[in-house]
Design a protein around this motif. Structure first.
Motif, PDB file in Angstrom:
ATOM      1  N   ASP A  11       0.814  -1.218   0.000  1.00 13.30           N
ATOM      2  CA  ASP A  11       0.000   0.000   0.000  1.00 13.30           C
ATOM      3  C   ASP A  11       0.849   1.271   0.000  1.00 13.30           C
ATOM      4  O   ASP A  11       0.343   2.361   0.270  1.00 13.30           O
ATOM      5  N   GLY A  12       2.149   1.117  -0.306  1.00 15.88           N
ATOM      6  CA  GLY A  12       3.000   2.285  -0.458  1.00 15.88           C
ATOM      7  C   GLY A  12       3.762   2.713   0.779  1.00 15.88           C
ATOM      8  O   GLY A  12       4.515   3.691   0.719  1.00 15.88           O
ATOM      9  N   SER A  13       3.610   2.026   1.882  1.00 17.20           N
ATOM     10  CA  SER A  13       4.364   2.367   3.093  1.00 17.20           C
ATOM     11  C   SER A  13       5.823   1.941   2.945  1.00 17.20           C
ATOM     12  O   SER A  13       6.123   0.948   2.275  1.00 17.20           O
ATOM     13  N   GLU A  14       6.721   2.683   3.586  1.00 18.32           N
ATOM     14  CA  GLU A  14       8.149   2.413   3.490  1.00 18.32           C
ATOM     15  C   GLU A  14       8.614   1.651   4.731  1.00 18.32           C
ATOM     16  O   GLU A  14       8.639   2.187   5.824  1.00 18.32           O
ATOM     17  N   ILE A  15       8.991   0.392   4.532  1.00 18.64           N
ATOM     18  CA  ILE A  15       9.399  -0.483   5.627  1.00 18.64           C
ATOM     19  C   ILE A  15      10.920  -0.506   5.697  1.00 18.64           C
ATOM     20  O   ILE A  15      11.593  -0.868   4.729  1.00 18.64           O
ATOM     21  N   GLU A  16      11.469  -0.131   6.829  1.00 23.98           N
ATOM     22  CA  GLU A  16      12.920  -0.156   7.005  1.00 23.98           C
ATOM     23  C   GLU A  16      13.393  -1.590   7.242  1.00 23.98           C
ATOM     24  O   GLU A  16      12.821  -2.309   8.061  1.00 23.98           O
ATOM     25  N   ILE A  17      14.436  -1.998   6.526  1.00 26.00           N
ATOM     26  CA  ILE A  17      15.046  -3.303   6.771  1.00 26.00           C
ATOM     27  C   ILE A  17      16.562  -3.159   6.791  1.00 26.00           C
ATOM     28  O   ILE A  17      17.138  -2.352   6.054  1.00 26.00           O
ATOM     29  N   THR A  18      17.196  -3.924   7.664  1.00 29.94           N
ATOM     30  CA  THR A  18      18.643  -3.978   7.745  1.00 29.94           C
ATOM     31  C   THR A  18      19.077  -5.409   7.467  1.00 29.94           C
ATOM     32  O   THR A  18      18.575  -6.344   8.099  1.00 29.94           O
ATOM     33  N   VAL A  64      20.985 -12.183   8.015  1.00 29.08           N
ATOM     34  CA  VAL A  64      19.946 -11.806   8.973  1.00 29.08           C
ATOM     35  C   VAL A  64      19.288 -10.524   8.477  1.00 29.08           C
ATOM     36  O   VAL A  64      19.981  -9.573   8.086  1.00 29.08           O
ATOM     37  N   VAL A  65      17.970 -10.515   8.480  1.00 29.85           N
ATOM     38  CA  VAL A  65      17.210  -9.342   8.071  1.00 29.85           C
ATOM     39  C   VAL A  65      16.396  -8.867   9.270  1.00 29.85           C
ATOM     40  O   VAL A  65      15.562  -9.604   9.799  1.00 29.85           O
ATOM     41  N   ILE A  66      16.651  -7.650   9.723  1.00 29.98           N
ATOM     42  CA  ILE A  66      15.877  -7.054  10.809  1.00 29.98           C
ATOM     43  C   ILE A  66      14.898  -6.078  10.172  1.00 29.98           C
ATOM     44  O   ILE A  66      15.307  -5.077   9.576  1.00 29.98           O
ATOM     45  N   ALA A  67      13.624  -6.413  10.268  1.00 28.01           N
ATOM     46  CA  ALA A  67      12.592  -5.622   9.591  1.00 28.01           C
ATOM     47  C   ALA A  67      11.756  -4.842  10.609  1.00 28.01           C
ATOM     48  O   ALA A  67      11.596  -5.270  11.751  1.00 28.01           O
ATOM     49  N   ALA A  68      11.233  -3.710  10.170  1.00 26.43           N
ATOM     50  CA  ALA A  68      10.445  -2.833  11.049  1.00 26.43           C
ATOM     51  C   ALA A  68       9.061  -2.603  10.465  1.00 26.43           C
ATOM     52  O   ALA A  68       8.762  -1.516   9.952  1.00 26.43           O
TER      53      ALA A  68
END
Length: 208
Positions: A11-18, A64-68
């Protein structure tokens, strides 16, 4: 090494991932991937040293992916409000979008993908696994909320009543309808097509 970037959700939201992996890994193809999420108001999922991360990267040459996803404290009050109570589904779909991106971009495969969360984050990973079990090889839920019809009965540190603002309450019909859709214990896939599951519980918190 690590890199931080943003993923655009459905839906267009920006999800931060490391993403964290070996700097000079010889594995350039799809690799074992461990996604960690929280997605709740009490804390932000940020990169930190964790023995499980190091072991996964070193022993399996993985990443490892840390998602927010929405619902966490990573991007302020509005981000938190877009993933709690009646908007909790956004946390679930954001996480599914992260997993789908990792697969579709060729970084991993469903047979190599792990999803983990702790406490209320465990609630989220179990709800994600119920909706898209085909995306994951295994799911790890540590000290998690599992039965959302009963969680208000938790007495430890007044946990149940204190969490109503975030999850809703079965005493209100509109809240109950949301809890019914996401309750991990009562939404298992009917075809038994479920990833391997590790549930970790202890005396504290007594949430199961």
């Amino acid at each position: 090494g690590h890199r931080c970037h943003e993923l655009i959700s459905r839906d267009g939201s920006e999800i931060e991932i490391t993403t964290i992996s070996k700097r000079n890994s010889s594995n350039k193809g799809p690799k074992p991937t461990y996604i960690y999420i929280y997605g709740n108001a009490a804390a932000a999922a940020t990169p930190r040293f964790m023995p499980v991360y190091l072991t996964f990267i070193e022993e399996f040459d993985g990443q490892v992916v840390i998602a927010a996803p929405r619902g966490g404290a990573e991007k302020g009050v509005l981000w938190m409000d877009e993933g709690r109570a009646h908007t909790r589904i956004n946390t679930i779909t954001d996480t599914i979008d992260v997993a789908s991106f990792m697969i579709e971009s060729g970084q991993t495969t469903p047979q190599q993908l792990f999803l983990a969360g702790r406490s209320a984050g465990g609630l989220n990973v179990l709800a994600v696994a119920n909706k898209r079990p085909d995306l994951f090889a295994a799911v790890i839920a540590n000290a998690s909320l599992i039965d959302m019809y009963q969680y208000e009965q938790t007495k430890l540190n007044d946990g149940g009543p204190r969490w109503v603002w975030e999850h809703g309450t079965t005493s209100k019909y509109e809240d109950y309808k949301i809890l019914k859709k996401l309750n991990p214990l009562y939404n298992l896939p009917e075809d038994n097509n479920y990833p391997s599951l590790l549930l970790i519980a202890g005396w504290e918190p007594s949430l199961i």
